[in-house]
Structures are given as structure tokens and as C-alpha cells.
Design a protein around this motif. Structure first.
Motif, PDB file in Angstrom:
ATOM      1  N   ALA A 171       9.037  45.847  87.586  1.00 25.47           N
ATOM      2  CA  ALA A 171       8.785  45.513  89.041  1.00 25.47           C
ATOM      3  C   ALA A 171       9.954  45.817  89.976  1.00 25.47           C
ATOM      4  N   ILE A 172      11.090  45.811  89.226  1.00 25.09           N
ATOM      5  CA  ILE A 172      12.325  45.924  90.153  1.00 25.09           C
ATOM      6  C   ILE A 172      12.381  47.254  90.912  1.00 25.09           C
TER       7      ILE A 172
ATOM      8  N   ALA B 293      10.031  47.278  94.035  1.00 24.98           N
ATOM      9  CA  ALA B 293      10.633  45.987  94.885  1.00 24.98           C
ATOM     10  C   ALA B 293      11.742  46.645  95.746  1.00 24.98           C
ATOM     11  N   ARG B 294      12.569  47.374  94.963  1.00 25.90           N
ATOM     12  CA  ARG B 294      13.626  48.196  95.669  1.00 25.90           C
ATOM     13  C   ARG B 294      12.892  49.408  96.728  1.00 25.90           C
ATOM     14  N   HIS B 295      11.850  49.898  96.221  1.00 24.67           N
ATOM     15  CA  HIS B 295      11.330  50.914  97.143  1.00 24.67           C
ATOM     16  C   HIS B 295      10.817  50.247  98.358  1.00 24.67           C
ATOM     17  N   TRP B 296      10.140  49.100  98.166  1.00 25.24           N
ATOM     18  CA  TRP B 296       9.312  48.480  99.131  1.00 25.24           C
ATOM     19  C   TRP B 296      10.471  47.929 100.308  1.00 25.24           C
ATOM     20  N   ALA B 297      11.655  47.455  99.698  1.00 25.59           N
ATOM     21  CA  ALA B 297      12.500  46.743 100.564  1.00 25.59           C
ATOM     22  C   ALA B 297      13.174  48.010 101.571  1.00 25.59           C
TER      23      ALA B 297
ATOM     24  N   ASP C 240      21.666  54.934 106.411  1.00 18.02           N
ATOM     25  CA  ASP C 240      23.261  55.398 105.868  1.00 18.02           C
ATOM     26  C   ASP C 240      23.788  54.278 104.770  1.00 18.02           C
ATOM     27  N   GLY C 241      24.963  53.926 104.764  1.00 19.35           N
ATOM     28  CA  GLY C 241      25.779  53.070 103.806  1.00 19.35           C
ATOM     29  C   GLY C 241      25.064  51.666 103.869  1.00 19.35           C
ATOM     30  N   ARG C 242      24.742  51.178 105.027  1.00 16.19           N
ATOM     31  CA  ARG C 242      24.184  49.990 105.161  1.00 16.19           C
ATOM     32  C   ARG C 242      22.885  49.685 104.319  1.00 16.19           C
ATOM     33  N   LEU C 243      22.069  50.404 104.478  1.00 15.23           N
ATOM     34  CA  LEU C 243      20.678  50.572 103.881  1.00 15.23           C
ATOM     35  C   LEU C 243      20.889  50.783 102.375  1.00 15.23           C
ATOM     36  N   ASP C 244      21.802  51.614 101.924  1.00 18.38           N
ATOM     37  CA  ASP C 244      22.040  51.722 100.365  1.00 18.38           C
ATOM     38  C   ASP C 244      22.630  50.530  99.729  1.00 18.38           C
ATOM     39  N   LEU C 245      23.684  49.829 100.638  1.00 17.06           N
ATOM     40  CA  LEU C 245      24.125  48.643 100.276  1.00 17.06           C
ATOM     41  C   LEU C 245      23.120  47.633 100.219  1.00 17.06           C
ATOM     42  N   LEU C 246      22.329  47.374 100.945  1.00 16.37           N
ATOM     43  CA  LEU C 246      21.173  46.300 101.103  1.00 16.37           C
ATOM     44  C   LEU C 246      20.347  46.737  99.931  1.00 16.37           C
ATOM     45  N   VAL C 247      19.754  47.885  99.644  1.00 11.43           N
ATOM     46  CA  VAL C 247      18.844  47.949  98.576  1.00 11.43           C
ATOM     47  C   VAL C 247      19.637  47.737  97.381  1.00 11.43           C
ATOM     48  N   LEU C 248      20.845  47.957  97.055  1.00 13.50           N
ATOM     49  CA  LEU C 248      21.579  47.744  95.898  1.00 13.50           C
ATOM     50  C   LEU C 248      21.521  46.046  95.635  1.00 13.50           C
TER      51      LEU C 248
ATOM     52  N   SER D 234      18.151  44.763  94.765  1.00  8.43           N
ATOM     53  CA  SER D 234      17.936  45.079  93.315  1.00  8.43           C
ATOM     54  C   SER D 234      18.575  44.026  92.350  1.00  8.43           C
ATOM     55  N   GLU D 235      19.695  43.549  92.941  1.00  6.14           N
ATOM     56  CA  GLU D 235      20.551  42.557  91.952  1.00  6.14           C
ATOM     57  C   GLU D 235      19.820  41.280  91.998  1.00  6.14           C
ATOM     58  N   LEU D 236      19.352  40.757  93.157  1.00  7.02           N
ATOM     59  CA  LEU D 236      18.614  39.391  93.208  1.00  7.02           C
ATOM     60  C   LEU D 236      17.159  39.636  92.502  1.00  7.02           C
TER      61      LEU D 236
END
Length: 138
Positions: A13-14, A17-21, A32-40, A43-45
């Protein structure tokens, strides 16, 4: 913008969930980088919740004028801790990433079927630097 979704308590499900976010955050213009950081960090949570906790797992994303807040609730009261594993360790870095890359993070007790929420915030006025990504703020 506020959105939430239930996450299956399985490692499979990870990615969904990452794609949904990513889709919810893209809808409000985060890129840009902000989106990639948020998705990372999402994924960790989510990974911690499905690997180390019990259902129900709920992913929440809230974006306002000042910050993006992400929460993941689960059914275990034990809270995550920041670890500093050796370079040879295969895991144990998720909370460390959240601690070092988010503007703030923490946990809170929940009522009902969820036991706790683990959350992080990324302020829109913070400069984001993640590897090759850098987002300068006005």
C-alpha cells in the motif's frame, strides 16, 4: 485543501499512498523539489505505519497559505524515535529523514480507533534542498 484516505496495512500500500499524496499536492500547485520532498516524507511515515503499527492507517494532507501538514494515524501507541543507524544498515532512517528535512514533526494521541498520529509540516517559506533539488522562496 484537506484530503484523507485509508491505507491498507500492507507494504504493497506504500506506493499507492505515495501516488495519492503526489496527486493531491499537485492539484494545489506544489511542484518541483518541494513536491518530491513531501512525497518522500509521506512515504517514510506511511512505511513506518504499515511496517510497525496496526490498523487503521489513515493518511491526511492539509495545505494552507503557510504550510503543508501531513499526518498518518495508526493503531499503536508506541511513538517513533530518531535513530542514527550505521551506513551498512538496511533501514532505520525514515524518522531521521523526517526530522532533518521537515520544518517540524511530532506525534499526538488520537481518540477512537486510531491510537496516535505522526505528523510533519513543511513551511512554504522554508528553502528546500534535497540532493539535486533546490527550491528558492520569494
Amino acid at each position: 485543501m484537506y484530503a484523507e484516505t485509508a491505507v491498507s496495512p500492507a507494504l504493497s500500500a506504500i506506493a499507492p499512498a505515495r501516488h495519492w499524496a503526489r496527486a493531491r499536492l499537485s492539484e494545489v500547485g506544489i511542484d518541483d523539489g518541494r513536491l518530491d520532498l513531501l512525497v518522500l516524507l509521506v512515504s517514510e511515515l506511511v512505511t513506518n505505519a504499515v511496517a510497525h503499527a496496526d490498523p487503521p492507517v489513515i493518511l491526511r494532507v492539509h495545505v494552507d497559505d503557510q504550510r503543508t501538514r501531513v499526518e498518518v494515524t495508526d493503531g499503536v501507541r508506541e511513538v517513533p524515535v530518531v535513530r542514527d543507524p550505521p551506513p551498512t544498515a538496511l533501514g532505520g532512517r525514515g524518522v531521521m529523514f523526517v526530522d532533518r528535512l521537515a520544518s517540524s514533526w511530532g506525534t499526538s494521541e488520537e481518540e477512537g480507533t486510531a491510537a496516535k498520529a505522526v505528523w510533519f509540516e513543511l513551511r512554504h517559506d522554508d528553502v528546500v534542498e534535497l540532493g539535486r533539488f533546490s527550491t528558492e522562496q520569494p
